[in-house]
Design a protein around this motif. Structure first.
Motif, PDB file in Angstrom:
ATOM      1  N   ARG A 123       0.837  -1.204   0.000  1.00  0.00           N
ATOM      2  CA  ARG A 123       0.000   0.000   0.000  1.00  0.00           C
ATOM      3  C   ARG A 123       0.871   1.252   0.000  1.00  0.00           C
ATOM      4  O   ARG A 123       0.590   2.214  -0.722  1.00  0.00           O
ATOM      5  N   TYR A 127       0.014   0.728  -4.146  1.00  0.00           N
ATOM      6  CA  TYR A 127      -0.931  -0.284  -4.585  1.00  0.00           C
ATOM      7  C   TYR A 127      -2.258  -0.109  -3.859  1.00  0.00           C
ATOM      8  O   TYR A 127      -2.282  -0.032  -2.631  1.00  0.00           O
TER       9      TYR A 127
ATOM     10  N   ALA B  44       2.716   6.842   7.826  1.00  0.00           N
ATOM     11  CA  ALA B  44       2.663   6.092   6.564  1.00  0.00           C
ATOM     12  C   ALA B  44       1.244   5.674   6.203  1.00  0.00           C
ATOM     13  O   ALA B  44       0.981   5.303   5.065  1.00  0.00           O
ATOM     14  N   LEU B  46      -0.426   3.266   8.014  1.00  0.00           N
ATOM     15  CA  LEU B  46      -0.535   1.834   8.325  1.00  0.00           C
ATOM     16  C   LEU B  46      -1.028   1.598   9.753  1.00  0.00           C
ATOM     17  O   LEU B  46      -0.998   0.473  10.232  1.00  0.00           O
ATOM     18  N   PRO B  71      -5.780   6.732   2.533  1.00  0.00           N
ATOM     19  CA  PRO B  71      -5.152   5.408   2.548  1.00  0.00           C
ATOM     20  C   PRO B  71      -3.656   5.526   2.251  1.00  0.00           C
ATOM     21  O   PRO B  71      -3.209   6.505   1.640  1.00  0.00           O
ATOM     22  N   ALA B  72      -2.914   4.530   2.681  1.00  0.00           N
ATOM     23  CA  ALA B  72      -1.456   4.567   2.550  1.00  0.00           C
ATOM     24  C   ALA B  72      -1.017   4.822   1.107  1.00  0.00           C
ATOM     25  O   ALA B  72      -0.051   5.554   0.873  1.00  0.00           O
ATOM     26  N   GLU B  73      -1.751   4.234   0.147  1.00  0.00           N
ATOM     27  CA  GLU B  73      -1.300   4.326  -1.244  1.00  0.00           C
ATOM     28  C   GLU B  73      -1.401   5.738  -1.816  1.00  0.00           C
ATOM     29  O   GLU B  73      -0.829   6.029  -2.861  1.00  0.00           O
ATOM     30  N   VAL B  77       4.478   7.997   0.433  1.00  0.00           N
ATOM     31  CA  VAL B  77       5.669   7.906   1.271  1.00  0.00           C
ATOM     32  C   VAL B  77       6.535   6.742   0.811  1.00  0.00           C
ATOM     33  O   VAL B  77       6.058   5.793   0.208  1.00  0.00           O
ATOM     34  N   TYR B  79       8.680   4.013   2.519  1.00  0.00           N
ATOM     35  CA  TYR B  79       8.817   3.510   3.888  1.00  0.00           C
ATOM     36  C   TYR B  79       9.839   2.377   3.926  1.00  0.00           C
ATOM     37  O   TYR B  79       9.749   1.423   3.163  1.00  0.00           O
ATOM     38  N   ALA B  98       8.842  -2.289  -7.593  1.00  0.00           N
ATOM     39  CA  ALA B  98       7.451  -2.385  -7.126  1.00  0.00           C
ATOM     40  C   ALA B  98       6.741  -1.037  -7.133  1.00  0.00           C
ATOM     41  O   ALA B  98       5.560  -0.953  -7.455  1.00  0.00           O
ATOM     42  N   GLY B  99       7.463   0.024  -6.777  1.00  0.00           N
ATOM     43  CA  GLY B  99       6.815   1.330  -6.695  1.00  0.00           C
ATOM     44  C   GLY B  99       7.076   2.211  -7.905  1.00  0.00           C
ATOM     45  O   GLY B  99       6.793   3.406  -7.877  1.00  0.00           O
ATOM     46  N   ALA B 101       5.640   2.384 -10.791  1.00  0.00           N
ATOM     47  CA  ALA B 101       4.460   2.943 -11.443  1.00  0.00           C
ATOM     48  C   ALA B 101       4.131   4.302 -10.837  1.00  0.00           C
ATOM     49  O   ALA B 101       3.797   5.247 -11.532  1.00  0.00           O
ATOM     50  N   ARG B 102       4.301   4.382  -9.518  1.00  0.00           N
ATOM     51  CA  ARG B 102       4.035   5.652  -8.866  1.00  0.00           C
ATOM     52  C   ARG B 102       5.131   6.660  -9.168  1.00  0.00           C
ATOM     53  O   ARG B 102       4.868   7.831  -9.384  1.00  0.00           O
ATOM     54  N   ALA B 145      12.306   1.872  -1.596  1.00  0.00           N
ATOM     55  CA  ALA B 145      11.643   3.099  -1.142  1.00  0.00           C
ATOM     56  C   ALA B 145      12.057   4.286  -2.015  1.00  0.00           C
ATOM     57  O   ALA B 145      11.218   5.070  -2.450  1.00  0.00           O
ATOM     58  N   SER B 148      10.536   4.479  -5.557  1.00  0.00           N
ATOM     59  CA  SER B 148       9.102   4.701  -5.698  1.00  0.00           C
ATOM     60  C   SER B 148       8.770   6.190  -5.796  1.00  0.00           C
ATOM     61  O   SER B 148       7.611   6.565  -5.768  1.00  0.00           O
TER      62      SER B 148
END
Lengths: 222, 368
Positions: A123, A127, B44, B46, B71-73, B77, B79, B98-99, B101-102, B145, B148
């Protein structure tokens, strides 16, 4: 051999149909039970586990009453005839009710094995909940979920008590392997019964062997 | 930049963070168990139990009064948790990307090749996570991190476990990221050295409370002082309201009528925390007026016990004023009979204004 083929095909048909019917809701419920607390959770847990402990004939009887013409799922109440009694679809419904708690439990254990902190991590990387489920939760739970599917399939394959009440024991229509073994035993066809037992044992062996392999911890993580 | 005013009920423990730092290189420093990680997870997104308000760069990430909880997304951040949380079913490369795309849409985008180069993990990309050493996993988590494109980096003791040369390099890169891309960073650590290097403004967290905030050199000096004092088993942290303040000196009231002088910057009306080493407090039986030390307080002895350091010193705990403010003095054991130091005895505490200094500005009423 033709006489062996018919119960095998009916069994496979019923078992696959059962899996298709049971798998999505059982996965959802397994996910819900593993990730959420909500009022009445213990009631849901208990009710969904009942078929594990009730005699299959009791479940069969309840289904028979429910699906009868004037039952809560009968033609009078629904206004449409589901035409389930004494058909392979009826056998599927019976097997589905029996397999549901098993698949739900296995799915729940599979989801509980996924660290929710990894989902949180996804998240923070942008995501959304659905993408997190598809990219992180599902892949990490996949072995347990596959094992759940095979368990459900196997349970359907071995179903007898509920099936015989709801679907009868009609050769070529609703007579599955389990029902055929019983029928042959009753009518003295011992050799045929033994052949069916061998066939069933082979299928069961393969299923259990695959499940054990899936649930064994991977050496990579050791 | 970051405006924190939230609390997290944690069953028998209530984390409360109030901090409005202006700098972009921030440190959250405190002993383990003080709530640092919970604070980071709240920022974050979470920590679902976090209540209050969290704002970043003018955006309201959390405002429980108005039902706002991003929401976190959506917070953007980067993290790096202490347990790293690398995805075990992906390769190193997949983890780092993984990050991405952002990052493509984010305002800040540290180039991936540069990240890989500095962290020396380019050759690991095809490996499974399980095949990495602890230090390698740590670098991969930092890279993930950074890659992203974070708007705010949250680092939870990311340098723990790295060997010294690598630690130095990673620190350098984190500093460069901060300078080149302006990525604001909140760095959590129990290590004074890490915080000193990475943060210009810090908050000191203790038992779930922010007990000191300010420029890192000020707070950390006092934290180091407090740490060494804690090791010695003794220290005074006194809360007071500033009456006057100018030219690096203040006069503050422990309570109405009990005024002391101290070193530090604060404005009239501020609520401040003052640190006073116990060894700097002198005891007298009479109110001596012919000493240069400016602070004299009447006190009642509460307890007398041998110093845990066992160096012939005795810790004398006293209570001052109507609010029974506790102030400890560390004196030679030989002084105990001479001053008849026992519970209930009346003494005078004497200490110089320069021995007592402001360590935290609690942003009192005049500043809000």
């Amino acid at each position: 051999m033709e006489s062996l083929l018919s119960p095998l095909l009916i069994s496979l048909q019923v078992s696959f149909a059962t899996l298709l019917l049971v798998y999505p809701p059982a996965l959802l419920l397994g996910l819900l039970l593993s990730r959420r607390t909500f009022p009445g959770k213990s009631v849901v847990e208990t009710v969904s586990a009942l078929p594990l402990v009730l005699p299959p004939t009791a479940i069969g009887y309840l289904l028979l009453v429910s699906l009868a013409r004037d039952g809560p799922l009968g033609v009078k109440a629904l206004g449409v005839d589901l035409d389930l009694l004494l058909t392979w679809k009826g056998a599927t419904i019976a097997a589905a009710v029996m397999a549901f708690p098993l698949v739900t439990r296995a799915a729940r254990v599979a989801f509980e094995g996924v660290d929710p902190r990894l989902e949180g991590m996804a998240r923070t990387l942008g995501y959304g909940p659905l993408r997190t489920f598809a990219r992180v939760t599902l892949p990490l739970a996949r072995r347990g979920l596959l094992a759940a599917a095979i368990l459900g399939f196997s349970r359907a394959l071995g179903e007898f008590g509920a099936t015989v009440i709801v679907a009868g024991n009609i050769p070529g229509r609703t007579q599955t392997l389990a029902l055929a073994i019983y029928a042959d035993l009753q009518s003295g066809h011992d050799r045929r019964a033994m052949a069916l037992v061998a066939l069933t044992t082979g299928l069961a062996f393969a299923a259990v062997w695959i499940v054990e392999g899936l649930l064994r911890p991977t050496p990579r993580r050791a | 930049m970051l405006e924190l005013d939230f609390h997290v009920p944690l069953g028998g423990f209530d984390l409360r963070v109030e901090w409005r730092p202006e700098a972009t290189a921030l440190g959250l420093f405190g002993p383990s168990g003080s709530g640092k990680t919970t604070a980071l997870e709240s920022i974050a997104g979470l920590q679902p139990r976090a209540m209050g308000s969290i704002r970043f760069a003018g955006e309201s990430w959390l405002d429980s009064d108005r039902g706002v909880r991003w929401p976190a997304e959506e917070r953007g951040v980067g993290y790096v948790p202490q347990d790293l949380r690398l995805f075990p079913h992906w390769s190193v490369g997949d983890n780092i990307r993984a990050g991405q795309a952002r990052a493509a849409t984010a305002a800040v985008d540290p180039p991936l090749p540069r990240v890989l180069e500095v962290l020396e993990i380019g050759h690991l990309l095809d490996r499974p996570i399980g095949a990495l050493s602890g230090g390698e996993q740590q670098r991969v988590a930092v890279a993930r991190a950074l890659a992203s494109g974070p708007r705010l980096l949250l680092l939870d003791e990311p340098l723990t476990g790295l060997d010294q040369p690598l630690r130095r390099r990673v620190l350098d890169y984190l500093l460069r990221v901060r300078e080149e891309f302006g990525v604001p960073t909140l760095h959590v650590s129990h290590d004074l050295g890490d915080v000193r290097l990475l943060a210009t403004q810090v908050a000191l967290l203790k038992d779930g409370r922010v007990v000191a905030t300010g420029r890192s050199e000020d707070v950390l000096e006092s934290a180091a002082l407090a740490q060494s004092a804690r090791e010695a088993g003794f220290e005074n942290l006194i809360t007071a309201t500033v009456a006057t303040g100018h030219d690096g000196w203040i006069e503050a009231d422990l309570e109405p009528g009990l005024r002391i002088a101290a070193r530090g910057e604060a404005a009239s009306g501020d609520l401040v925390t003052l640190a006073l080493p116990a060894a700097m407090v002198l005891l007298a039986r009479t109110p001596s007026t012919d000493l240069s030390a400016g602070n004299r307080l009447e006190a009642v002895v509460e307890s007398v016990r041998a110093s845990p350091t066992g160096n012939g010193m005795v810790d004398v705990l006293t209570r001052v004023g109507a609010r029974h403010t506790s102030i400890a003095a560390s004196v030679l054991a030989a002084s105990v009979p001479r001053f008849e130091l026992k519970p209930g005895a009346r003494v005078h505490l004497i200490f110089a204004a320069h021995a007592c200094r402001v360590v935290a500005d609690r942003q009192g009423s005049s500043k809000v």
